[in-house]
Design an enzyme around this catalytic site. Structure first.
Site, short mmCIF file in Angstrom:
data_model
loop_
_atom_site.label_atom_id
_atom_site.label_comp_id
_atom_site.label_asym_id
_atom_site.label_seq_id
_atom_site.Cartn_x
_atom_site.Cartn_y
_atom_site.Cartn_z
N CYS A 156 0.72 -1.28 0.00
CA CYS A 156 -0.19 -0.06 -0.18
C CYS A 156 0.82 1.13 -0.13
CB CYS A 156 -0.95 0.28 1.25
SG CYS A 156 -2.14 -0.92 0.95
N1 CO8 Z 1 -20.81 -9.22 7.06
C1 CO8 Z 1 -21.35 -9.44 8.15
N2 CO8 Z 1 -20.48 -9.64 9.40
C2 CO8 Z 1 -19.21 -9.81 9.12
C3 CO8 Z 1 -18.57 -9.52 7.72
C4 CO8 Z 1 -19.33 -9.31 6.76
N3 CO8 Z 1 -18.84 -9.16 5.54
N4 CO8 Z 1 -17.02 -9.92 8.05
C5 CO8 Z 1 -16.92 -9.99 9.35
N5 CO8 Z 1 -18.18 -10.02 10.12
C6 CO8 Z 1 -18.31 -10.11 11.60
C7 CO8 Z 1 -17.18 -11.01 12.11
O1 CO8 Z 1 -17.37 -12.26 11.90
C8 CO8 Z 1 -17.24 -10.55 13.52
O2 CO8 Z 1 -18.09 -11.09 14.34
P1 CO8 Z 1 -18.24 -11.48 15.75
O3 CO8 Z 1 -17.84 -10.42 16.53
O4 CO8 Z 1 -19.34 -12.24 16.10
O5 CO8 Z 1 -16.87 -12.50 15.78
C9 CO8 Z 1 -17.66 -9.00 13.51
O6 CO8 Z 1 -18.32 -8.96 12.18
C10 CO8 Z 1 -16.39 -8.05 13.59
O7 CO8 Z 1 -15.43 -8.66 12.55
P2 CO8 Z 1 -14.00 -7.80 12.42
O8 CO8 Z 1 -13.51 -7.68 13.83
O9 CO8 Z 1 -13.13 -8.54 11.39
O10 CO8 Z 1 -14.48 -6.43 11.83
P3 CO8 Z 1 -13.66 -5.02 12.12
O11 CO8 Z 1 -14.55 -4.31 12.84
O12 CO8 Z 1 -12.38 -5.07 12.72
O13 CO8 Z 1 -13.56 -4.52 10.68
C11 CO8 Z 1 -11.90 -4.62 8.70
C12 CO8 Z 1 -13.06 -5.41 9.58
C13 CO8 Z 1 -13.13 -3.60 7.86
C14 CO8 Z 1 -11.22 -5.24 7.91
C15 CO8 Z 1 -10.98 -3.63 9.76
O14 CO8 Z 1 -10.61 -4.50 10.61
C16 CO8 Z 1 -10.02 -2.77 8.78
O15 CO8 Z 1 -10.38 -2.00 7.93
N6 CO8 Z 1 -8.83 -2.76 9.43
C17 CO8 Z 1 -8.03 -2.26 8.65
C18 CO8 Z 1 -7.31 -3.24 7.81
C19 CO8 Z 1 -6.25 -2.56 6.85
O16 CO8 Z 1 -6.19 -1.13 6.78
N7 CO8 Z 1 -5.55 -3.22 6.04
C20 CO8 Z 1 -4.65 -2.66 5.06
C21 CO8 Z 1 -4.81 -3.77 3.95
S1 CO8 Z 1 -4.43 -3.06 2.53
C22 CO8 Z 1 -2.57 -3.35 2.43
O17 CO8 Z 1 -1.85 -3.08 3.00
C23 CO8 Z 1 -2.14 -3.51 0.75
C24 CO8 Z 1 -2.17 -4.74 0.67
C25 CO8 Z 1 -1.96 -5.17 -0.64
C26 CO8 Z 1 -3.28 -4.90 -1.60
C27 CO8 Z 1 -3.88 -6.41 -1.82
C28 CO8 Z 1 -5.19 -6.03 -2.81
C29 CO8 Z 1 -5.84 -7.45 -2.90
#
Ligand code: CO8
Length: 373
Positions: A156
């Site tokens: 990224c």
């Molecule tokens: N629908 C409904 N419920 C869901 C879903 C969904 N799609 N997904 C997860 N849930 C549920 C989970 O099961 C969980 O349930 P429970 O509490 O019962 O266990 C609950 O929702 C909460 O899940 P999470 O804790 O996973 O949810 P978050 O609030 O943490 O949100 C995010 C998830 C949006 C992914 C968040 O953590 C986030 O944005 N984090 C930052 C990530 C980030 O910035 N990453 C950078 C990646 S990009 C990068 O570096 C480049 C990589 C190279 C590119 C690759 C391209 C392919």
């Protein structure tokens, strides 16, 4: 040492938009079919049932409302769940280079430059379509640019790390003008069948012209006051696809051969790191966070951006101070902060200070402090 300016930006937008509603409908159909097919194993407890995704979760957790992709019928086909792309013959311009050329042409036009004026082309992105010949060399040739070209990958932070290399080359006199191009065709290395992350990414390509300040003819020019780069190894964002997979006798469908992450950990680790990095960078240049007229931040998650800007400013940022584009584009890896810069810079006045900052896998953080000329 010469002064360097960013004198033009370009943006190629992938042709097909996918709304959260369309995405969730396809995923839920896929999950239902999976659960039906594996009903016995699920009942026996040897396979976990897939839970449905939801539009409400996606918008609340990420702020993403849609994404653009190169091809959407394959992504939305519950029996496929990945784009449908045609391999091209070696003689044809590759897809990744095609998007790079389109974004680069717009950036060159904004800078008032011809491709022949460019002495260095950097293709900086999270994934390359192939190992070699370098994508950058193909783009260089397709544009008619001179000098030399190379690929680089810092996930990224590829764009900001690429800009820093271009700025160094211009400042030291190695080249007078450089192009940094970020084709982020994420849809092909993204796992559309993983509910935790199926909504995260979109396809796009950005381009930036960096050149000597005393030779720039552009209408909008940004003097580069400084670039600051940092990395710290982490396994929390990873993709194990690589040329050794074949020798490892891997199943090409193994989950770790696409993007995967510990999203919560990333959020928790990266927000303070990015805020501290930016504050330090500004301090080194004699500025305070409040001096910055606009922040063009990496676009992974709305809450993440708000938290980082709040740490810097001591209050919630306005949309004008830290514009958001991820609602429309989703996370476009290294291109996100550059889209924000491209879309939200023309209204600023001479003397205004701005800061581009990216953060992501590696971990990696790159910031660029700019002053409107
Ligand atoms: N629908 C409904 N419920 C869901 C879903 C969904 N799609 N997904 C997860 N849930 C549920 C989970 O099961 C969980 O349930 P429970 O509490 O019962 O266990 C609950 O929702 C909460 O899940 P999470 O804790 O996973 O949810 P978050 O609030 O943490 O949100 C995010 C998830 C949006 C992914 C968040 O953590 C986030 O944005 N984090 C930052 C990530 C980030 O910035 N990453 C950078 C990646 S990009 C990068 O570096 C480049 C990589 C190279 C590119 C690759 C391209 C392919």
């Amino acid at each position: 040492m010469h002064q360097a300016v960013i004198s033009g930006t370009g943006l190629w937008v992938a042709p097909h938009a996918i709304s959260n509603q369309e995405l969730v409908a396809a995923y839920n159909q896929y999950a239902e079919t999976f659960n039906h097919t594996h009903a016995d194993a699920i009942a026996a407890g040897t396979v976990a049932a897939l839970q449905p995704s939801s539009v409400e979760f996606i918008e609340k957790a990420s702020g993403i409302k849609q994404r653009y992709v190169v091809e959407k019928t394959g992504v939305l086909d519950p029996a496929r769940m990945r784009p449908r792309l045609q391999a091209r013959p070696d003689e044809a311009l590759s897809l990744m280079a095609e998007t790079g050329v389109a974004a680069a042409k717009e950036a060159l036009q904004a800078a008032g430059r011809d491709a022949a004026d460019i002495g260095m082309v950097i293709c900086a992105a999270s994934n390359m379509q192939r190992q070699y010949p370098a994508m950058a060399v193909e783009i260089q040739q397709a544009l008619g640019a001179g000098g030399f070209a190379f690929d680089m990958n810092v996930a990224c932070s590829s764009a900001t790390f690429g800009i820093a290399q271009a700025v160094n080359a211009v400042q030291t006199g190695q080249v007078t003008a450089a192009l940094v191009i970020n084709p982020e065709l994420t849809s092909s290395h993204h796992c559309w069948t993983d509910r935790d992350c199926h909504f995260i990414f979109g396809d796009v390509c950005t381009a930036v012209v960096v050149e000597r300040a005393d030779q720039s003819k552009a209408a909008h020019r940004w003097q580069v006051e400084g670039c600051k780069l940092a990395t710290l190894f982490s396994n929390n964002i990873r993709n194990n696809a690589g040329f050794m997979n074949r020798s490892e006798d891997r199943n090409p469908d193994d989950r770790d051969l696409l993007f995967y992450q510990e999203g919560r950990k990333v959020f928790k680790d990266v927000c303070p790191m990015a805020a501290e990095h930016m504050e330090q960078h500004l301090q080194e240049l004699g500025h305070a966070p409040a001096d910055v007229r606009r922040y063009w931040l990496h676009q992974a998650n709305l809450a993440m951006n708000q938290l980082i800007a709040k740490r810097l400013l001591g209050r919630d940022p306005s949309a004008d101070e830290a514009p958001i584009i991820l609602d429309e584009f989703a996370n476009t890896a290294s291109a996100g902060s550059i889209i924000a810069f491209h879309r939200h810079q023309a209204d600023l006045q001479a003397g205004d200070l701005g800061m581009v900052c990216s953060f992501g896998a590696g971990y990696s953080i790159g910031s660029v402090v700019l002053r409107k000329v």
